[in-house]
Design an enzyme around this catalytic site. Structure first.
Site, PDB file in Angstrom:
ATOM      1  N   LYS A 204       0.425   8.286  -8.624  1.00 63.38           N
ATOM      2  CA  LYS A 204       1.387   7.184  -8.613  1.00 63.38           C
ATOM      3  C   LYS A 204       1.344   6.472  -9.949  1.00 63.38           C
ATOM      4  CE  LYS A 204       1.090   3.030  -8.264  1.00 63.38           C
ATOM      5  NZ  LYS A 204       0.661   1.653  -8.000  1.00 63.38           N
TER       6      LYS A 204
HETATM    7  C1  5RP Z   1      -1.487  -1.987  -5.348  1.00 60.42           C
HETATM    8  C2  5RP Z   1      -0.808  -0.721  -5.082  1.00 60.42           C
HETATM    9  C3  5RP Z   1       0.533  -0.757  -4.440  1.00 60.42           C
HETATM   10  O1  5RP Z   1       0.437  -0.098  -3.250  1.00 60.42           O
HETATM   11  C4  5RP Z   1       1.561  -0.102  -5.313  1.00 60.42           C
HETATM   12  O2  5RP Z   1       1.573  -0.750  -6.561  1.00 60.42           O
HETATM   13  C5  5RP Z   1       2.957  -0.136  -4.704  1.00 60.42           C
HETATM   14  O3  5RP Z   1       3.365  -1.421  -4.407  1.00 60.42           O
HETATM   15  P1  5RP Z   1       4.517  -2.197  -5.198  1.00 60.42           P
HETATM   16  O4  5RP Z   1       5.773  -1.397  -5.016  1.00 60.42           O
HETATM   17  O5  5RP Z   1       4.594  -3.544  -4.543  1.00 60.42           O
HETATM   18  O6  5RP Z   1       4.114  -2.238  -6.660  1.00 60.42           O
HETATM   19  O7  5RP Z   1      -1.324   0.328  -5.335  1.00 60.42           O
HETATM   20  O8  5RP Z   1      -2.581  -1.744  -6.154  1.00 60.42           O
END
Ligand code: 5RP
Length: 272
Positions: free
Chosen positions: A173
Site C-alpha cells: 500500500k
Molecule cells: C493508517 C493506515 C490506513 O489504514 C491507511 O492509510 C488508509 O486509510 P486512509 O485512506 O484514511 O489514509 O494504514 O496507518
C-alpha cells in the site's frame, strides 16, 4: 506462490479483475478515537457489504464485527506507539501469527517507515512477518510510509514499495503521486493506494480513478469514505470506479445524484 497465500489473496483481490476495495478502519491503533470512527461498529456496519475486505486491529475486530460476517479480514499486526509517543515509526509486531490464524485473517498488514529513524526496525519486522506468513499461508500487506521530511513523490514511493516487495510482501500500500505508473512498474507485486486525509468527494474519486488508470490494483481507503457525509454512497462510488471502471462523473451520477439531493449538498460535494 503457496496455494494458501494465493487462495487468501483471491479473497481480498477479486480474481476476475484482480482489483480490490479494502475498507481501512485501523486508524485508532495510533490516533485513538479519530473523527467519525469514535464508535467503529456504527461506522463499519453500513459499509461492510460494499467492501471486498476490512482492514483493522484485532481489538476492534473482536468488539465491533460480527464473527458470522463473511468479510475477509486484513489484520493490522504492527503498532506500539501513539501520536503522543516518541516517534511514530517506532513500531513492532503487536499480534502473533497464532492469533492471526485464530481470527482467520486473509492477510496481515504491517507498516514500514523507509527513510525514518526506525527504518531498520520496521524492515526487520516485515521480513519476520513474511517468514511467519509463508509458514502458514497468510499473505502480508506492507503499508509503506516515508520519513517525515521526505516528499511523497514517485522516487521515494517507488523506493519504499520496491524495498517492501524485495523483502517478500505480497501486496503493497502506498500513496498516489505524479508519475505513479513508475511506482507500479518498479514493484513486482500489486500496489494499492490509501486515500489519505479527507478530500472533497469529487477529488477523492478522481484520486481513485487516476490511480486505477495508472496501474493500481485497488484502494485501501478509510477517511475519504467514513468521514464523508455520504459514506455509503462514497464507498459505492469508489467501488464502481475500481471494479466497473466508471469515470468520476459516472460514479457521481450513479450514487450521489440518483436520490433527491439538496442544492446545498451538491454544492458541498463539488467544491469541498
Ligand atoms: C493508517 C493506515 C490506513 O489504514 C491507511 O492509510 C488508509 O486509510 P486512509 O485512506 O484514511 O489514509 O494504514 O496507518
Amino acid at each position: 506462490m503457496d496455494w494458501g497465500i494465493k487462495n487468501r489473496l483471491s479473497r481480498i483481490m477479486n480474481p476476475q479483475d484482480r482489483k480490490g476495495v479494502m475498507l481501512a478502519v485501523d486508524h485508532g491503533y495510533f490516533l485513538g478515537p479519530t473523527e467519525r470512527l469514535e464508535d467503529p461498529k456504527k461506522t463499519i456496519e453500513p459499509l461492510l457489504k460494499y467492501a471486498d475486505s476490512l482492514m483493522l486491529t484485532r481489538g476492534i475486530l473482536r468488539t465491533c464485527v460480527d464473527p458470522e460476517s463473511n468479510i475477509p479480514i486484513v489484520l493490522r499486526v504492527s503498532g506500539g506507539t501513539s501520536i503522543l509517543g516518541e516517534d511514530l515509526s517506532k513500531e513492532t509486531i503487536t499480534t502473533s501469527i497464532e492469533d492471526a490464524i485464530r481470527i482467520n485473517a486473509s492477510c496481515m498488514a504491517l507498516s514500514i517507515f523507509v527513510g525514518s529513524k526506525y527504518e531498520h526496525q520496521t524492515l526487520n519486522n516485515l521480513s519476520k512477518l513474511v517468514d511467519e506468513g509463508e509458514k502458514y499461508g497468510i499473505p502480508v500487506l506492507a503499508v509503506t510510509a516515508v520519513g517525515k521530511d521526505m516528499a511523497r513523490d514517485a522516487r521515494y514511493l517507488a523506493l519504499s514499495c520496491r524495498v517492501a516487495a524485495e523483502l517478500g510482501a505480497h501486496l503493497v500500500k502506498t500513496y498516489y503521486c505524479e508519475n505513479f505508473e513508475k511506482v507500479v512498474d518498479a514493484c513486482p507485486v500489486p500496489v494499492i493506494i490509501a486515500g489519505g486525509k479527507k478530500l472533497p468527494e469529487k477529488e477523492a474519486l478522481s484520486l481513485t480513478f487516476n490511480a486505477i488508470r495508472d496501474g493500481a490494483s485497488g484502494v485501501d481507503m478509510g477517511r475519504n469514505i467514513w468521514q464523508s457525509d455520504r459514506p455509503v454512497e462514497m464507498i459505492q462510488a469508489v467501488r464502481s470506479i475500481v471494479h466497473d471502471r466508471l469515470t468520476v462523473e459516472q460514479s457521481i451520477n450513479s450514487f450521489f445524484l440518483t436520490k433527491s439531493i439538496t442544492s446545498n449538498e451538491l454544492e458541498t460535494l463539488n467544491t469541498r
